[in-house]
Design an enzyme around this catalytic site. Structure first.
Site, PDB file in Angstrom:
ATOM      1  N   THR A 169      -4.067  -0.731  -7.385  1.00 36.58           N
ATOM      2  CA  THR A 169      -4.801   0.512  -7.590  1.00 36.58           C
ATOM      3  C   THR A 169      -3.896   1.715  -7.774  1.00 36.58           C
ATOM      4  O   THR A 169      -2.752   1.715  -7.324  1.00 36.58           O
ATOM      5  CB  THR A 169      -5.746   0.759  -6.384  1.00 36.58           C
ATOM      6  OG1 THR A 169      -6.599   1.868  -6.659  1.00 36.58           O
ATOM      7  CG2 THR A 169      -4.980   1.039  -5.108  1.00 36.58           C
ATOM      8  N   SER A 199     -10.025  -0.306   0.793  1.00 39.90           N
ATOM      9  CA  SER A 199     -11.159  -1.242   0.785  1.00 39.90           C
ATOM     10  C   SER A 199     -10.809  -2.509   0.015  1.00 39.90           C
ATOM     11  O   SER A 199     -11.651  -3.407  -0.119  1.00 39.90           O
ATOM     12  CB  SER A 199     -12.378  -0.595   0.115  1.00 39.90           C
ATOM     13  OG  SER A 199     -12.792   0.537   0.817  1.00 39.90           O
ATOM     14  N   ASN A 250      -5.979   4.413  -7.211  1.00 31.92           N
ATOM     15  CA  ASN A 250      -7.171   5.057  -6.665  1.00 31.92           C
ATOM     16  C   ASN A 250      -8.123   5.431  -7.793  1.00 31.92           C
ATOM     17  O   ASN A 250      -8.469   4.588  -8.581  1.00 31.92           O
ATOM     18  CB  ASN A 250      -6.831   6.225  -5.745  1.00 31.92           C
ATOM     19  CG  ASN A 250      -8.014   6.556  -4.839  1.00 31.92           C
ATOM     20  OD1 ASN A 250      -8.895   5.731  -4.648  1.00 31.92           O
ATOM     21  ND2 ASN A 250      -8.060   7.747  -4.293  1.00 31.92           N
ATOM     22  N   THR A 297      -9.340   0.893  -9.942  1.00 33.15           N
ATOM     23  CA  THR A 297      -8.626  -0.251  -9.358  1.00 33.15           C
ATOM     24  C   THR A 297      -8.768  -1.485 -10.265  1.00 33.15           C
ATOM     25  O   THR A 297      -9.514  -1.463 -11.242  1.00 33.15           O
ATOM     26  CB  THR A 297      -9.097  -0.504  -7.903  1.00 33.15           C
ATOM     27  OG1 THR A 297      -9.023   0.714  -7.185  1.00 33.15           O
ATOM     28  CG2 THR A 297      -8.307  -1.549  -7.166  1.00 33.15           C
ATOM     29  N   GLY A 301     -13.575  -1.183  -7.272  1.00 37.54           N
ATOM     30  CA  GLY A 301     -14.869  -0.521  -7.055  1.00 37.54           C
ATOM     31  C   GLY A 301     -14.959   0.254  -5.762  1.00 37.54           C
ATOM     32  O   GLY A 301     -16.058   0.413  -5.217  1.00 37.54           O
ATOM     33  N   GLY A 302     -13.819   0.748  -5.239  1.00 31.04           N
ATOM     34  CA  GLY A 302     -13.867   1.571  -4.025  1.00 31.04           C
ATOM     35  C   GLY A 302     -14.555   0.827  -2.899  1.00 31.04           C
ATOM     36  O   GLY A 302     -14.311  -0.362  -2.667  1.00 31.04           O
ATOM     37  N   ARG A 361       0.845  -1.183   0.000  1.00 35.94           N
ATOM     38  CA  ARG A 361       0.000   0.000   0.000  1.00 35.94           C
ATOM     39  C   ARG A 361       0.889   1.244   0.000  1.00 35.94           C
ATOM     40  O   ARG A 361       1.961   1.239   0.615  1.00 35.94           O
ATOM     41  CB  ARG A 361      -0.857  -0.040   1.275  1.00 35.94           C
ATOM     42  CG  ARG A 361      -1.873   1.066   1.430  1.00 35.94           C
ATOM     43  CD  ARG A 361      -2.989   0.944   0.453  1.00 35.94           C
ATOM     44  NE  ARG A 361      -4.101   1.799   0.793  1.00 35.94           N
ATOM     45  CZ  ARG A 361      -4.999   2.203  -0.110  1.00 35.94           C
ATOM     46  NH1 ARG A 361      -4.932   1.817  -1.369  1.00 35.94           N
ATOM     47  NH2 ARG A 361      -6.009   2.967   0.251  1.00 35.94           N
TER      48      ARG A 361
HETATM   49  N1  GLY Z   1      -8.065   3.262  -3.514  1.00 35.71           N
HETATM   50  C1  GLY Z   1      -9.123   2.396  -3.244  1.00 35.71           C
HETATM   51  C2  GLY Z   1      -8.876   1.459  -2.115  1.00 35.71           C
HETATM   52  O1  GLY Z   1      -7.751   1.138  -1.831  1.00 35.71           O
HETATM   53  O2  GLY Z   1      -9.791   1.054  -1.481  1.00 35.71           O
END
Ligand code: GLY
Length: 584
Positions: A409, A463, A411, A391, A482-483, A118
């Site tokens: 992702t 997420s 984002n 993503t 999909g956020g 991340r």
């Molecule tokens: N950027 C979307 C997520 O990591 O949930």
């Protein structure tokens, strides 16, 4: 450690069992290893058919995965090849300038692990950079340009995975991506549309317009799109590993271009980035073991909470309105906790033992009214708005039974739209996943508390919910973009898999989503939910929102009773490819 029996089998949730429960925990593990978890060894034994399955959001990336498998790679090498190729052919969704989370199953040892690549905040992060002069949130700096970008995790993550779990050097796994970047490819309609959508922001930065609108022109699906600068950066990574990106010439160019455009990155920020290996969350539901993402994702915790709420409920015996009612109420309660408690585990203390506990879920279940919607306003509140599409996810099983479930992702679409100088690297806009301004929602309408406040070196809450589901006879590798909807897509996908659906049916099924706020149930357009069921839900107090499709799920399933693998890419995405091939 907490365990209990349910009509569907054991519901067991783990993440760090508290010391007082460890003895009992070991006993349960032993029992489970002898019982239902014995299928992991079985999975290894039945891999003799020599087929591998790969599903990703772009056919070129899926083929890159098979190319590397054919060169002797395993699922990890294939995941690197798929992910690096998507950085070239699907840059609107993920890439080297972003991050990923991955669950890996190692067939030889039977172990599952989790890679956290991340992005993290640069040390100089400051709330004032995300505020306008009048003190209101500045959505432009949190979404566009270099202030929106966290320090990328993707290159460090794949270098770590290749070194510890892969069979091939990065130079081999990255070669399909380098070739695609050098020789070019036909851009997908989704990429062309994304460039059109973000054209104004891309035009602010010469390197961004140079990459995405070469010669000042919008790319065409019939044309050839090349990315020579990214090819050079990929070669540096291939030759020197993570140092080829986080140190030396590439790092200097990243920092120089970011700072020239108003960002704060330093060479020290880049040099200090490390991918982290974490213990995945494991739970069982209806006799299936689910291995999923721990913090800094909220996905696994929310998934566990929802499944633990549902564990003793016999969904099959319910009419459809009540089935949806219980699914939605589980979603509502899990998202409330998501907003309240979660963040980077290296920075915040989270009540995971509570959130993952079936006893906690018992309490949440008790609060569900049998025939009436709970109003989110009756629970401690936060504000939220619509989630978006972005993503990417890929699912892989190799011929030896190794598995990778990886969600990557930048984002929102095309991330920050900022390409860092001559590196060819499009930077993410992941800083928006922090609670940048306290009490304000991010692009997916999610609000975090102080647990997700930005701090230098901290990872923003995600997420992303890459997961592996293992039953006695069948297993699935599953995930989606999909956020905030990622979590509910994976939740519904797992329920469908457990109901016996195949990979194609799981990706095609219509979706529903609730995320606490806004207090409404999104129902995907074209859903076959009958009008009388919708009428019943409305009578229970639900606001129903007919919504355009969301998600882009990629699933592979291995049915061990017939020893067949199936792979499916989401039918909502015409560019994806799920494929099974014999590896010689
Ligand atoms: N950027 C979307 C997520 O990591 O949930």
């Amino acid at each position: 450690m907490i365990e209990r029996n349910t009509p569907h089998g054991d519901a067991v949730t783990t993440c760090r069992p508290p010391a007082h429960g460890r003895l009992r925990w070991h006993g349960i593990l032993l029992a489970l290893a002898i019982g239902s978890f014995g299928m992991l060894a079985h999975a290894q034994d039945t891999a003799a058919d020599k087929t591998a399955a790969v599903a990703s959001a772009n056919a070129l990336a899926t083929e890159a995965g098979f190319e590397v498998l054919a060169r002797g790679g395993n699922a990890v090498d294939a995941a690197i090849a798929v992910g690096a190729s998507l950085s070239v052919v699907q840059p609107e969704a993920s890439g080297m300038g972003g991050g990923f989370l991955a669950v890996i199953h190692d067939a030889a040892t039977g172990k599952d692990t989790f890679i956290d690549a991340r992005e993290m905040a640069p040390q100089a992060v400051s709330e004032k950079d995300y505020l306008k002069a009048d003190g209101t949130p500045n959505r432009d700096t949190s979404l566009n340009g270099p202030l929106a970008a966290g320090i990328p995790g993707f290159p460090a993550g794949i270098a770590y995975m290749a070194g510890k779990y892969g069979k091939l050097p990065l130079a081999v796994s990255l070669s399909p991506a380098i070739r695609l970047a050098e020789e070019g490819f036909h851009p997908s309609g989704a990429l062309v549309r994304s460039i059109g959508h973000k054209a104004d922001v891309l035009r602010r930065y010469p390197a961004s317009s140079g990459k995405f609108m070469p010669g000042g022109k919008m790319p065409q699906e019939t044309g050839i799109f090349r990315d020579p600068n990214q090819a050079k950066t990929l070669k540096a990574l291939a030759e020197k590993g993570a140092d080829g990106f986080y140190k030396g010439a590439v790092a200097k160019e990243l920092v120089k271009s970011v700072r020239a455009a108003g960002g704060t990155w330093t060479l020290a920020d880049l040099a200090s980035y490390r991918a982290k290996e974490r213990q995945p969350i494991e739970l069982t539901y209806a006799g299936y073991k689910i291995v999923t993402a721990p913090p800094p994702s909220s996905g696994g915790v929310a998934l566990a909470e929802m499944l633990n709420i549902l564990a003793p409920i016999d969904l099959k015996s319910m009419d459809e309105a009540h089935r949806i009612h219980y699914l939605v109420e589980a979603m509502r309660r899990a998202f409330r906790d998501h907003n309240e408690y979660l963040g980077d585990p290296d920075f915040v203390k989270m009540p995971l033992d509570m959130l993952l506990s079936p006893y906690y879920a018992d309490g949440l279940r008790q609060s569900i009214l049998p025939d009436q919607a709970t109003k989110s306003a009756w629970l401690p509140s936060v504000h939220a708005k619509d989630p978006g599409m972005h993503t990417t996810h890929y699912s892989i099983i190799d011929k030896d039974g190794n598995m990778v479930s990886m969600t990557a992702t930048v984002n929102t679409t095309l991330g920050s739209s900022f390409v860092a100088g001559k590196t060819g690297i499009l930077l993410n806009n992941e800083m928006d996943d922090f609670a940048l301004v306290s009490g304000q929602p991010n692009a997916f309408g999610l609000i975090g508390g102080s647990a997700n406040a930005p701090v230098g070196g901290k990872r923003m809450l995600s997420s992303m919910t890459p997961s592996i589901v293992v039953g006695k006879d069948r297993l699935a590798v599953i995930g989606s973009p999909g956020g905030s909807t990622i979590i509910t897509q994976v939740f519904e996908g797992i329920l469908a898999f457990i109901d016996g659906k195949n990979a194609g049916e799981i990706t095609a099924q219509k979706r529903i989503h609730h995320q606490f706020l806004p207090d409404r149930v999104d129902i995907e357009k074209g859903s076959d939910i009958p009008a009388d069921v919708l009428a019943k839900l409305k009578a229970m107090g639900y606001e129903i929102n007919d919504k355009e499709s969301w998600g882009n799920m990629n699933v592979v399933v291995w049915d061990k009773t017939t020893n067949t693998k199936t792979a499916a890419s989401d039918p909502r995405n015409p560019n994806g490819l799920g494929k099974v091939e014999t590896i010689h």
